[in-house]
Design an enzyme around this catalytic site. Structure first.
Site, PDB file in Angstrom:
ATOM      1  N   GLY A  82      -4.584   1.640  -7.780  1.00  0.00           N
ATOM      2  CA  GLY A  82      -5.703   1.123  -7.006  1.00  0.00           C
ATOM      3  C   GLY A  82      -7.019   1.029  -7.742  1.00  0.00           C
ATOM      4  N   TRP A  84      -8.178  -1.140  -9.971  1.00  0.00           N
ATOM      5  CA  TRP A  84      -8.779  -2.483  -9.991  1.00  0.00           C
ATOM      6  C   TRP A  84      -9.395  -2.814  -8.634  1.00  0.00           C
ATOM      7  CZ3 TRP A  84      -5.826  -6.734 -13.160  1.00  0.00           C
ATOM      8  CH2 TRP A  84      -5.693  -6.302 -14.482  1.00  0.00           C
ATOM      9  N   ASP A 100       2.301  -3.775  -4.468  1.00  0.00           N
ATOM     10  CA  ASP A 100       2.957  -2.989  -5.502  1.00  0.00           C
ATOM     11  C   ASP A 100       4.232  -2.384  -4.934  1.00  0.00           C
ATOM     12  OD1 ASP A 100       1.724  -1.771  -8.380  1.00  0.00           O
ATOM     13  OD2 ASP A 100       3.460  -0.713  -7.553  1.00  0.00           O
ATOM     14  N   ASP A 116       8.123  -5.394  -3.510  1.00  0.00           N
ATOM     15  CA  ASP A 116       8.337  -6.058  -4.791  1.00  0.00           C
ATOM     16  C   ASP A 116       7.801  -7.480  -4.690  1.00  0.00           C
ATOM     17  OD1 ASP A 116       9.279  -7.294  -7.083  1.00  0.00           O
ATOM     18  OD2 ASP A 116      11.302  -6.469  -6.927  1.00  0.00           O
ATOM     19  N   ASP A 140      -1.750  -6.786 -12.931  1.00  0.00           N
ATOM     20  CA  ASP A 140      -1.559  -5.664 -13.846  1.00  0.00           C
ATOM     21  C   ASP A 140      -0.089  -5.253 -13.844  1.00  0.00           C
ATOM     22  OD1 ASP A 140      -2.497  -3.856 -15.718  1.00  0.00           O
ATOM     23  OD2 ASP A 140      -2.979  -2.315 -14.251  1.00  0.00           O
ATOM     24  N   LYS A 180      -2.427  -8.864 -17.310  1.00  0.00           N
ATOM     25  CA  LYS A 180      -2.126  -8.016 -18.455  1.00  0.00           C
ATOM     26  C   LYS A 180      -1.011  -8.656 -19.265  1.00  0.00           C
ATOM     27  CE  LYS A 180      -0.190  -3.913 -17.828  1.00  0.00           C
ATOM     28  NZ  LYS A 180      -0.173  -2.457 -17.524  1.00  0.00           N
TER      29      LYS A 180
END
Length: 226
Positions: A82, A84, A100, A116, A140, A180
């Site tokens: 959490g 970000w 997530d 997912d 991310d 990322k």
């Protein structure tokens, strides 16, 4: 949370703290724990109440590209734990949604989905929670690695591609995408596709990324439409 030994690194100075090896802990786990204890960004995150050192990465990215604002709508893919989301809220974002596989403690006013992202219906549920097209999609996400270089590379590329496709499908005109990545971790095909849909595509490595890591962030700005 693992605490450093008393007197081992007082005031952030002196010799790095060393942990006694616990039964059943692998050498790589031991090294990771010691690195976390001695890492200044991890220590600063704990002191400031951020959930991970990744908060400083997105802070640096936003300092450069200025994504977060009060009226922006933001989606965070792979949002655990959490950090970000914390920075986005701290900088004025009030409409945001994160997803997530892992449970995430609330980050008001963010909407959270424990699921997912690659599962059927997940993107639609996320957009429904957000309540409209996002101005920013940030990812991310990282795969579980198996230690086989080619397999891990393909998994990394796959997640970047999924996140990029989603961003292209849902962003508002003028929107942005941040993901990322790893040096050499995305294909020319992905970069080419992003360049067709965004005014500018570049890599950025925050100071909060470990310098011995190949981690970088792919930043695409000025979404031109689908």
């Amino acid at each position: 949370m693992v605490k450093p030994p008393a007197g081992g690194n007082e005031g952030g100075r002196g010799k790095p703290a060393r942990l006694k090896t616990a039964y059943g802990r692998t050498p790589s786990q031991q090294a990771w724990l010691e690195r976390q204890i001695n890492d200044p960004f991890s220590a600063k995150a704990r002191a400031l109440g951020y959930r991970s050192r990744a908060a400083f990465k997105i802070s640096e990215i936003d300092d450069k590209f200025h994504f977060f604002s009060k009226g922006a709508k933001v989606i965070d893919l792979g949002c655990a734990p959490g950090g970000w989301l914390q920075i986005a809220v701290e900088r004025g974002v009030t409409t945001l949604a994160g997803i997530d596989l892992l449970p995430v403690d609330p980050v008001a006013p963010a909407h959270l989905l424990e699921m997912d992202f690659t599962a059927d219906g997940a993107p639609e549920k996320l957009l429904e929670l957000l309540g409209g097209e996002p101005d920013l999609v940030m990812s991310d996400m990282a795969p579980n690695t198996v230690g086989h270089r080619e397999t891990d590379h393909l998994r990394i590329v796959g997640l970047i591609e999924i996140a990029a496709e989603f961003a292209i499908d849902v962003l508002k005109p003028g929107g942005a995408f941040v993901a990322k990545a790893f040096q050499g971790g995305e294909t020319a095909e992905i970069i080419g596709k992003l360049k067709r849909h965004f005014d500018k595509v570049q890599h950025f490595k925050p100071k909060a990324s470990r310098q011995d890591s190949s981690e970088v962030f792919l930043v695409a700005t000025g979404f031109k439409g689908r």
